[in-house]
Structures are given as structure tokens and as C-alpha cells.
Design a protein around this motif. Structure first.
Motif, short mmCIF file in Angstrom:
data_model
loop_
_atom_site.label_atom_id
_atom_site.label_comp_id
_atom_site.label_asym_id
_atom_site.label_seq_id
_atom_site.Cartn_x
_atom_site.Cartn_y
_atom_site.Cartn_z
N THR A 152 -12.85 19.97 13.25
CA THR A 152 -12.25 19.45 12.03
C THR A 152 -10.91 20.13 11.77
N ALA A 153 -10.07 19.45 10.97
CA ALA A 153 -8.78 20.01 10.60
C ALA A 153 -8.95 21.01 9.46
N ASP A 154 -7.82 21.62 9.06
CA ASP A 154 -7.86 22.56 7.95
C ASP A 154 -8.30 21.84 6.68
N PRO A 155 -9.08 22.51 5.84
CA PRO A 155 -9.49 21.87 4.58
C PRO A 155 -8.26 21.56 3.72
N PHE A 156 -8.26 20.41 3.10
CA PHE A 156 -7.11 19.97 2.30
C PHE A 156 -7.59 19.66 0.89
N LYS A 172 -6.73 24.63 -2.73
CA LYS A 172 -6.14 25.26 -1.55
C LYS A 172 -5.74 24.21 -0.52
N PHE A 173 -4.50 24.30 -0.05
CA PHE A 173 -3.98 23.44 1.01
C PHE A 173 -3.39 24.34 2.09
N VAL A 174 -3.36 23.85 3.32
CA VAL A 174 -2.87 24.66 4.44
C VAL A 174 -1.68 23.96 5.08
N HIS A 175 -0.62 24.73 5.29
CA HIS A 175 0.57 24.23 6.00
C HIS A 175 0.75 25.02 7.28
N ASN A 232 0.19 13.50 -3.77
CA ASN A 232 -0.63 12.29 -3.62
C ASN A 232 -2.11 12.60 -3.84
N HIS A 233 -2.55 13.75 -3.34
CA HIS A 233 -3.96 14.15 -3.50
C HIS A 233 -4.30 14.34 -4.98
N LEU A 234 -3.41 15.00 -5.71
CA LEU A 234 -3.66 15.21 -7.14
C LEU A 234 -3.71 13.88 -7.89
N ASP A 235 -2.83 12.96 -7.52
CA ASP A 235 -2.85 11.64 -8.17
C ASP A 235 -4.14 10.89 -7.87
#
Length: 265
Positions: free
Chosen positions: A112-116, A208-211, A227-230
């Protein structure tokens, strides 16, 4: 660079959310049923072949006279010849047994990718910090200079880091932003410059978001965050935090790994 982050704080004000459905992933598993269905027919012809052989041999033996003792000797010979045939009959069944074992292989798990947008909480830490102002065109260089100043102070006094370096954005506009560069410590450093102070890092409920990648490419990350917050109808505070999991002074810019924390109201 006119980037999305110049208006990041304004963009974090939630707008009408879009409801997006997540497609379900259905795992497919191979069915071993067809392999097992071929085994029963193979045994039937092998069992019918030995039956005619013994039936033909006893008939001449019964017509001969019972007086001579030599007549019984040929009788057991066909019976003995028929015995090895049944012993060979189980072999087709044994050959079919390895067939069903082939579908036992399972597909490798997908990484899986980083948690977003992971909901978590920050705990306040003692930090040494320096205030700064930066233009967007030279933003990363300004942040690096702030971290260098803090590291120089700590190295001279033999004080080790007690956590990852952070940037707390306090305001932003089209031309630049103001920030606090912070490094967690366990003891208070001395001889601070006029822009430096000792305080506490942010705390409370955050997303928490990962860049991963360069600082200049973070505009895409911040756009995805907005966009996620919206979509989730979440309201953020007027600040955000970057935690540098890789040392920005020693890591190539395109190899940076940064946690972005968005405090919620």
C-alpha cells in the motif's frame, strides 16, 4: 514560482464537498475443480481389461479329465498372470493426486501507499526555534539557512536533537510567508540570537499526509490535501506543519520525505 502553496491557507477553508465512491477491489482466486474431475475416468478402463483374461482360461481346464495331475499346473498360471494387472490399476489414481496441489499458490500481497489524511494527534515538545520570512522564489533556501543557524547553535553547545526538524507556517500570501523553524531538544540552549527562542511545538488533533520528493513539487501535495478536506467536509485551522523525516541539510532535495500535518478546528 507561482505555486499553489501561496494560497494554501486560504484554500484550506472548506468548500462544498464532492462525494466520491471508492471502487471495491474483488480478489480472484483460481478454482482447482477442473483438475480433480479428470481423475475418475482414467481408472475405469484399467479395471475392465483384466476381467476377460481369467474368464477364458478356466474353461479349457474344466473340460480336461481330472485324473492327470499336470492339468492343475496350467490353471494357476493364468490366475498369476492376472494378479499383476490389478496392482497396476492404482497407479493412475496416484498420478492424478498431484494435480489439485498446483492451485495452492497465492498471489503476493500488494504494497500500500503512504497513508493520506490519517487522523492522529501531536504532542507538544520542547523546541528551539527561529522566526523567519521567505519569498516563494527562494523558499527552500531560506528554510535551509534557518535550520543551519539552529544546528550551529546546538552543535557548539553539544546539544543533540530530540526529534525531527519542523517548519510551522504562520501566515502566507502571494509573495511569501512567515514561519518558525523548530528543532526538538531535551535541554535549554544558551546564547540565543534575537530571532531565536525556546518554546513548545504544536499539539492537538491533526490530519497526517506524506510528501516524497522535492520541496518545489509540494504544490501538488497541498492541492490534494485541500481536495481531501473538501471531500470530507473538514475545517482546518489557519496553519500547517511540515516535519522533515529526512535531514534537509544532508538529503538530496528530490529524496526528501516530509510529513504534512493539518490541524483541525
Amino acid at each position: 514560482m507561482i505555486g499553489f502553496r501561496r494560497l494554501a491557507l486560504a484554500a484550506l477553508i472548506p468548500a462544498a464537498a464532492l462525494s466520491l465512491g471508492l471502487p471495491e477491489v474483488v480478489a480472484q482466486s483460481p478454482s482447482p475443480a477442473p483438475a480433480a474431475s479428470t481423475s475418475p475416468p482414467s481408472t475405469s478402463p484399467s479395471l475392465t481389461n483384466p476381467a476377460p483374461a481369467p474368464s477364458a482360461s478356466p474353461s479349457p481346464a474344466a473340460s480336461a479329465s481330472p485324473a492327470p495331475a499336470a492339468t492343475p499346473s496350467p490353471a494357476p498360471s493364468p490366475a498369476a498372470s492376472a494378479s499383476p494387472t490389478p496392482t497396476n490399476s492404482p497407479s493412475p489414481a496416484a498420478s492424478a493426486s498431484p494435480g489439485p496441489a498446483t492451485p495452492a499458490a497465492t498471489p503476493a500481497p500488494v504494497q500500500t501507499a503512504d497513508p493520506f489524511g490519517l487522523e492522529t494527534s501531536l504532542e507538544a515538545k520542547k523546541v528551539v526555534m527561529v522566526k523567519g520570512t521567505a519569498n516563494w522564489d527562494s523558499a527552500f533556501d531560506t528554510l535551509i539557512d534557518a535550520f543551519k543557524a539552529l544546528n550551529t547553535l546546538l552543535d557548539k553547545q553539544g546539544i543533540k536533537h530530540a526529534g525531527n526538524a519542523m517548519i510551522v507556517y504562520t501566515s502566507t500570501d502571494d509573495t511569501g510567508f512567515t514561519f518558525l523553524a523548530e528543532i526538538p531538544v531535551e535541554q535549554d540552549p544558551k546564547n540565543l540570537s534575537k530571532d531565536m527562542s525556546i518554546g513548545k511545538s504544536p499539539e492537538g488533533k491533526v490530519l497526517k499526509f506524506v510528501h516524497r520528493g522535492s520541496y518545489d513539487n509540494m504544490d501538488n501535495t497541498y492541492e490534494a490535501i485541500t481536495n481531501h478536506l473538501d471531500d470530507k467536509r473538514l475545517e482546518a485551522k489557519d496553519t500547517f506543519i511540515e516535519e522533515y523525516l529526512t535531514d534537509p541539510l544532508k538529503t538530496a532535495e528530490d529524496k526528501l520525505v516530509i510529513n504534512v500535518f493539518v490541524p483541525l478546528k
